[in-house]
Design a protein around this motif. Structure first.
Motif, PDB file in Angstrom:
ATOM      1  N   UNK A 184      -2.854  -1.009   1.123  1.00 11.05           N
ATOM      2  CA  UNK A 184      -1.514  -1.347   0.635  1.00 11.05           C
ATOM      3  C   UNK A 184      -0.729  -0.055   0.521  1.00 11.05           C
ATOM      4  N   UNK A 185       0.278   0.105   1.367  1.00 13.19           N
ATOM      5  CA  UNK A 185       1.077   1.344   1.424  1.00 13.19           C
ATOM      6  C   UNK A 185       0.197   2.585   1.544  1.00 13.19           C
ATOM      7  N   UNK A 186      -0.834   2.507   2.374  1.00  9.37           N
ATOM      8  CA  UNK A 186      -1.685   3.657   2.655  1.00  9.37           C
ATOM      9  C   UNK A 186      -2.869   3.833   1.724  1.00  9.37           C
ATOM     10  N   UNK A 187      -2.989   3.013   0.684  1.00 13.07           N
ATOM     11  CA  UNK A 187      -4.114   3.131  -0.249  1.00 13.07           C
ATOM     12  C   UNK A 187      -5.057   1.944  -0.054  1.00 13.07           C
ATOM     13  N   UNK A 188      -6.361   2.225   0.057  1.00 10.29           N
ATOM     14  CA  UNK A 188      -7.350   1.165   0.228  1.00 10.29           C
ATOM     15  C   UNK A 188      -7.382   0.279  -1.013  1.00 10.29           C
ATOM     16  N   UNK A 189      -7.386  -1.051  -0.793  1.00 11.54           N
ATOM     17  CA  UNK A 189      -7.407  -2.013  -1.901  1.00 11.54           C
ATOM     18  C   UNK A 189      -8.395  -3.131  -1.590  1.00 11.54           C
ATOM     19  N   UNK A 190      -8.833  -3.790  -2.655  1.00 10.00           N
ATOM     20  CA  UNK A 190      -9.660  -4.984  -2.501  1.00 10.00           C
ATOM     21  C   UNK A 190      -8.726  -6.196  -2.412  1.00 10.00           C
ATOM     22  N   UNK A 191      -9.293  -7.363  -2.185  1.00  7.60           N
ATOM     23  CA  UNK A 191      -8.473  -8.574  -2.107  1.00  7.60           C
ATOM     24  C   UNK A 191      -7.725  -8.827  -3.412  1.00  7.60           C
ATOM     25  N   UNK A 192      -8.422  -8.697  -4.542  1.00 10.61           N
ATOM     26  CA  UNK A 192      -7.798  -8.937  -5.853  1.00 10.61           C
ATOM     27  C   UNK A 192      -6.713  -7.895  -6.143  1.00 10.61           C
ATOM     28  N   UNK A 193      -6.968  -6.633  -5.788  1.00 12.52           N
ATOM     29  CA  UNK A 193      -5.970  -5.588  -6.015  1.00 12.52           C
ATOM     30  C   UNK A 193      -4.734  -5.821  -5.158  1.00 12.52           C
TER      31      UNK A 193
END
Length: 132
Positions: free
Chosen positions: A73-82
């Motif tokens: 998300x905007x260059x930062x790794x995220x999980x599904x919940x995040x």
């Protein structure tokens, strides 16, 4: 003043060669230090779409889907919940914020549908898929 005195007086000159040299060095320095943003953050190869127009995305939300299904998300790794929480925060700020989805051409359809569904669930309906 006599005629001979007038002829000895030189006109002031501006030496342009050193100024051009400095300008070329500044341009070279700018290109060397410039950072380019690209799809290489998650090593994504965008799919080619023959009928696509120019990608003129002007929003500030970008979701990338790697070929292994990892999200950013905007260059930062995220999980599904995040991702869902981040999209809710964006919707609270401006519900008309466009979302650009960049997916690797080898990515799976289930990850793309998850991202589209997450956008629609939180109320962000302006989303587009980037191609090359």
């Amino acid at each position: 003043m006599s005629l001979a005195h007038r002829q000895r007086r030189k006109r002031p000159e501006l030496n342009l060669v050193p100024l051009i040299d400095v300008l070329v060095m500044l341009i070279f320095f700018a290109f060397v230090t410039m950072q380019f943003k690209s799809a290489s953050t998650l090593n994504i190869t965008l799919p080619k779409v023959e009928t696509a127009g120019k990608n003129e995305f002007r929003g500030n939300v970008t979701i990338a889907i790697a070929k292994d299904g990892a999200l950013s998300f905007n260059g930062k790794d995220v999980t599904d919940a995040q991702l869902i929480e981040a999209l809710k925060a964006v919707k609270n700020i401006d519900k008309d914020t466009p979302v650009l989805i960049r997916m690797d051409e080898k990515g799976t359809l289930d990850r793309l549908t998850f991202v589209w569904d997450a956008c629609r669930k939180v109320g962000l309906t302006k989303h587009s898929l980037q191609s090359r």
